[in-house]
Design a protein around this motif. Sequence first.
Motif, PDB file in Angstrom:
ATOM      1  N   LEU A 117    -156.202 -50.243 -18.254  1.00  0.00           N
ATOM      2  CA  LEU A 117    -155.146 -50.068 -17.239  1.00  0.00           C
ATOM      3  C   LEU A 117    -154.584 -48.699 -17.339  1.00  0.00           C
ATOM      4  O   LEU A 117    -154.214 -47.869 -16.116  1.00  0.00           O
ATOM      5  N   LEU A 120    -155.476 -45.665 -15.132  1.00  0.00           N
ATOM      6  CA  LEU A 120    -155.353 -45.625 -13.736  1.00  0.00           C
ATOM      7  C   LEU A 120    -153.907 -45.345 -13.449  1.00  0.00           C
ATOM      8  O   LEU A 120    -153.004 -45.321 -14.276  1.00  0.00           O
ATOM      9  N   GLU A 124    -152.327 -47.617  -8.845  1.00  0.00           N
ATOM     10  CA  GLU A 124    -153.521 -48.651  -8.740  1.00  0.00           C
ATOM     11  C   GLU A 124    -153.297 -49.687  -9.319  1.00  0.00           C
ATOM     12  O   GLU A 124    -154.049 -50.872  -9.162  1.00  0.00           O
ATOM     13  N   GLN A 125    -152.554 -49.484 -10.556  1.00  0.00           N
ATOM     14  CA  GLN A 125    -152.250 -50.724 -11.408  1.00  0.00           C
ATOM     15  C   GLN A 125    -151.717 -51.799 -10.574  1.00  0.00           C
ATOM     16  O   GLN A 125    -151.881 -52.733 -10.664  1.00  0.00           O
ATOM     17  N   GLU A 126    -150.687 -51.400  -9.726  1.00  0.00           N
ATOM     18  CA  GLU A 126    -149.975 -52.082  -8.705  1.00  0.00           C
ATOM     19  C   GLU A 126    -150.902 -53.235  -7.972  1.00  0.00           C
ATOM     20  O   GLU A 126    -150.679 -54.184  -7.969  1.00  0.00           O
ATOM     21  N   THR A 127    -151.812 -52.366  -7.279  1.00  0.00           N
ATOM     22  CA  THR A 127    -152.693 -52.978  -6.590  1.00  0.00           C
ATOM     23  C   THR A 127    -153.575 -53.848  -7.318  1.00  0.00           C
ATOM     24  O   THR A 127    -153.663 -55.231  -6.787  1.00  0.00           O
ATOM     25  N   ILE A 128    -153.975 -53.683  -8.286  1.00  0.00           N
ATOM     26  CA  ILE A 128    -154.690 -54.531  -9.202  1.00  0.00           C
ATOM     27  C   ILE A 128    -153.846 -55.913  -9.439  1.00  0.00           C
ATOM     28  O   ILE A 128    -154.685 -56.990  -9.318  1.00  0.00           O
ATOM     29  N   GLU A 129    -152.634 -55.677  -9.840  1.00  0.00           N
ATOM     30  CA  GLU A 129    -151.896 -56.748 -10.284  1.00  0.00           C
ATOM     31  C   GLU A 129    -151.878 -57.622  -9.049  1.00  0.00           C
ATOM     32  O   GLU A 129    -151.606 -59.202  -9.207  1.00  0.00           O
ATOM     33  N   LYS A 130    -151.282 -56.977  -8.050  1.00  0.00           N
ATOM     34  CA  LYS A 130    -150.915 -57.942  -6.509  1.00  0.00           C
ATOM     35  C   LYS A 130    -152.157 -58.576  -6.421  1.00  0.00           C
ATOM     36  O   LYS A 130    -152.077 -59.861  -5.970  1.00  0.00           O
ATOM     37  N   GLY A 131    -153.451 -57.875  -6.348  1.00  0.00           N
ATOM     38  CA  GLY A 131    -154.553 -58.589  -6.096  1.00  0.00           C
ATOM     39  C   GLY A 131    -154.724 -59.850  -6.925  1.00  0.00           C
ATOM     40  O   GLY A 131    -155.161 -60.823  -6.451  1.00  0.00           O
ATOM     41  N   MET A 132    -154.486 -59.662  -8.130  1.00  0.00           N
ATOM     42  CA  MET A 132    -154.697 -60.734  -9.018  1.00  0.00           C
ATOM     43  C   MET A 132    -153.666 -62.047  -8.486  1.00  0.00           C
ATOM     44  O   MET A 132    -154.169 -63.199  -8.778  1.00  0.00           O
ATOM     45  N   GLN A 133    -152.669 -61.497  -8.583  1.00  0.00           N
ATOM     46  CA  GLN A 133    -151.660 -62.464  -8.118  1.00  0.00           C
ATOM     47  C   GLN A 133    -152.012 -63.306  -6.862  1.00  0.00           C
ATOM     48  O   GLN A 133    -151.980 -64.563  -6.828  1.00  0.00           O
TER      49      GLN A 133
ATOM     50  N   LYS B   3    -148.422 -56.667 -18.661  1.00  0.00           N
ATOM     51  CA  LYS B   3    -149.443 -56.514 -17.461  1.00  0.00           C
ATOM     52  C   LYS B   3    -150.901 -56.961 -17.674  1.00  0.00           C
ATOM     53  O   LYS B   3    -151.564 -57.578 -17.102  1.00  0.00           O
ATOM     54  N   PHE B   6    -151.230 -60.640 -18.609  1.00  0.00           N
ATOM     55  CA  PHE B   6    -151.114 -61.293 -17.337  1.00  0.00           C
ATOM     56  C   PHE B   6    -152.800 -61.238 -16.384  1.00  0.00           C
ATOM     57  O   PHE B   6    -153.115 -62.163 -16.075  1.00  0.00           O
ATOM     58  N   ILE B   7    -153.266 -60.027 -16.635  1.00  0.00           N
ATOM     59  CA  ILE B   7    -154.604 -59.868 -15.857  1.00  0.00           C
ATOM     60  C   ILE B   7    -155.671 -60.339 -16.729  1.00  0.00           C
ATOM     61  O   ILE B   7    -156.555 -61.252 -16.139  1.00  0.00           O
ATOM     62  N   THR B 127    -156.560 -56.323  -0.442  1.00  0.00           N
ATOM     63  CA  THR B 127    -155.579 -56.030  -1.630  1.00  0.00           C
ATOM     64  C   THR B 127    -156.661 -56.488  -2.842  1.00  0.00           C
ATOM     65  O   THR B 127    -156.802 -55.876  -3.742  1.00  0.00           O
ATOM     66  N   ILE B 128    -157.075 -57.919  -2.752  1.00  0.00           N
ATOM     67  CA  ILE B 128    -157.855 -58.429  -3.822  1.00  0.00           C
ATOM     68  C   ILE B 128    -158.817 -57.441  -4.131  1.00  0.00           C
ATOM     69  O   ILE B 128    -159.183 -57.298  -5.208  1.00  0.00           O
ATOM     70  N   GLY B 131    -158.225 -54.108  -5.697  1.00  0.00           N
ATOM     71  CA  GLY B 131    -157.861 -54.543  -6.954  1.00  0.00           C
ATOM     72  C   GLY B 131    -158.976 -54.575  -7.995  1.00  0.00           C
ATOM     73  O   GLY B 131    -159.015 -53.764  -8.867  1.00  0.00           O
ATOM     74  N   LEU B 134    -160.939 -51.225  -8.236  1.00  0.00           N
ATOM     75  CA  LEU B 134    -160.303 -50.508  -9.230  1.00  0.00           C
ATOM     76  C   LEU B 134    -160.565 -50.692 -10.758  1.00  0.00           C
ATOM     77  O   LEU B 134    -160.643 -49.996 -11.664  1.00  0.00           O
TER      78      LEU B 134
END
Lengths: 167, 167
Positions: A117, A120, A124-133, B3, B6-7, B127-128, B131, B134
């Motif tokens: 992470l 990045l 970009e980290q934000e995007t990954i986390e959002k996508g995961m959520q 983070k 979580f991922i 977004t997914i 992410g 990335l």
Amino acid sequence: MEKAAFIRESIDFLQRYMMKSLQKYSEEHGVTIPQARVIAEVFAHKAISIKLLSKNLKMTQSTVSDIVERLTSKGLLVKTPNPKDKRSVEISLSSELSEGIDANIPEITNQSLSQVLNLLKPDEQETIEKGMQLLVSAVKEKMEADGMDHFEFFDVVYFPGKTKKEK
Amino acid sequence: MEKAAFIRESIDFLQRYMMKSLQKYSEEHGVTIPQARVIAEVFAHKAISIKLLSKNLKMTQSTVSDIVERLTSKGLLVKTPNPKDKRSVEISLSSELSEGIDANIPEITNQSLSQVLNLLKPDEQETIEKGMQLLVSAVKEKMEADGMDHFEFFDVVYFPGKTKKEK
DNA sequence: CTAACATATATCGCATACGATGTATCGTGT
DNA sequence: ACACGATACATCGTATGCGATATATGTTAG
């Protein structure tokens, strides 16, 4: 469908990467991945039952029992009958192991991913986390719709989602 | 680190969900998940070698050999010596199985995930996917930096990334 | 107190999963 | 033809992984 295939393969890929990372560390200490996971969990609790190990590691009780058995016969773990409940056993690290153990074992699992992470940018980290959520909550929604709710085979505790069940 | 945790847990969760989904379908047909994967791959190729199965399914040759062995002894697959190369064997579906088989087996794996994605809005799906891209490319970068490049234990073909290696 | 039930492990059988090794075959060079 | 390395499988040993069941112990209803 193309999108789903990409995501499925990505998840497979990421899973394999994490396994390899853990394996790297584990092999240096002469144990397998599941054994390392058990040891880390025991380390984090000082003393813990098979039942709780099974719950925390998302493995069946019989699997955990087998692994603990191999680790005790190797002298890495110690099983002590629980005086409070004679059905139960307390699993703890052997004296040799608890001496030379790396104090930050519980973090090994996340370490490599954390380093990834850091490659990045924050957004970009934000995007990954959002996508995961988004994906996780959508899966949970689907599970409920399909009646897989009671599986509770895993709790992603860091993300509230819509999970309202207790146990 | 929060983070990363979580991922990691999310990936675990998603992996388990996909496994459960496949298991659901597999058990209805009286086979296990790996067996279903082998059958699907054989079905998609009509005739295929152990070697290629191993490569496509990301399992070692010995593992595939074992699974094929169990499936042939159950009468679901047929092994035919390859006349072109007597070291090789052609794996194909047994006559009974090829009759009653569901034509869209190869898509079973992606089906549930595809349905999950359909629960979301297009921009959320975007977004997914972003992410995922990335994260996968960051992991690949990390792997190269760590010299894990030659592992090639998985290729996410749908995403070009920076992978320049062949074979 | 006792029977019925619940709980915590252990054990068994089976199916992956993989590395190591053996066997047969193929290709290539001599 | 021959040797030798590479290739395709099969087999073995060991370690998960899980469901089913056995065993011992706790708990509760009567």
